[in-house]
Design a protein around this motif. Structure first.
Motif, short mmCIF file in Angstrom:
data_model
loop_
_atom_site.label_atom_id
_atom_site.label_comp_id
_atom_site.label_asym_id
_atom_site.label_seq_id
_atom_site.Cartn_x
_atom_site.Cartn_y
_atom_site.Cartn_z
N MET A 137 0.84 -1.19 0.00
CA MET A 137 0.00 0.00 0.00
C MET A 137 0.88 1.25 0.00
O MET A 137 1.83 1.35 0.76
N SER A 138 0.56 2.20 -0.87
CA SER A 138 1.40 3.39 -0.96
C SER A 138 0.98 4.44 0.07
O SER A 138 -0.16 4.49 0.53
N LYS A 139 1.91 5.27 0.41
CA LYS A 139 1.73 6.33 1.40
C LYS A 139 0.82 7.41 0.82
O LYS A 139 0.99 7.83 -0.33
N ASP A 140 -0.13 7.91 1.60
CA ASP A 140 -1.00 9.01 1.17
C ASP A 140 -0.22 10.31 1.30
O ASP A 140 0.19 10.70 2.40
#
Length: 183
Positions: A1-4
């Motif tokens: 999951m990528s960082k917001d």
């Protein structure tokens, strides 16, 4: 999951509202909780331009004075998208007004932001060919431009020599040249 990485808008107020540009100041919160008190944003209308190739296989270009930079700029035809206007209708209109050429089919080849760190608008670039000269220019009150025609090889050389200074137009031309399979 990528960082917001998205900032949260806390407040916004307008400093200047004009016909060509609007300046607002935003207060934002970064994902790490840091508050950005004064972030200035320029609001512009979206723009449209085209890599337009005539029925004689010439690329239409326009020369005009650009006051903010103080330069005579060689560019591809285009302009502001009017409120409620679809980008493809805007480029059809702009080509006819600026060059007197009519084109029938358009393909969107890129959408770019001129400076997404400080401005909110984007530019839609279309590729079109087979244009026919059907009328004279019908320029806006503050427009004064010269229409020029270049071969595809000449446009390639202009790009390679860094003779086209308008960044969004360079991007569109590079995409257009790739579409033609010449770059």
């Amino acid at each position: 999951m990528s960082k917001d990485l998205t900032w949260k808008l806390l407040s916004s107020s307008y400093i200047h509202k004009g016909p060509w540009a609007t300046l607002r100041i935003d207060k934002c919160e970064m994902p790490n909780g840091k508050i950005v008190e004064d972030y200035y944003v320029l609001e512009y209308s979206n723009w449209v331009n085209a890599v337009a190739i005539t029925e004689d296989n010439k690329v239409l270009m326009v020369k005009q004075y650009r006051h903010a930079a103080g330069v005579i700029s060689l560019e591809i035809p285009g302009g502001v998208i009017d409120a409620g206007e679809e980008p493809v209708h805007a480029i059809r209109r702009e080509l006819l007004e600026e060059t007197g050429y009519q084109f029938d089919e358009f393909e969107l080849i890129c959408t770019v932001y001129g400076n997404p760190s400080t401005a909110n608008n984007k530019t839609f670039t279309y590729f079109t060919k087979g244009g026919k000269k059907v009328q004279g220019q019908h320029l806006d009150e503050l427009e004064d431009l010269i229409v020029e025609e270049y071969t595809i090889d000449e446009v390639k050389q202009l790009l390679l020599n860094n003779e086209i200074k308008q960044a969004m137009h360079c991007a569109g031309l590079f995409y257009g040249m790739m579409k033609l399979g010449v770059m």
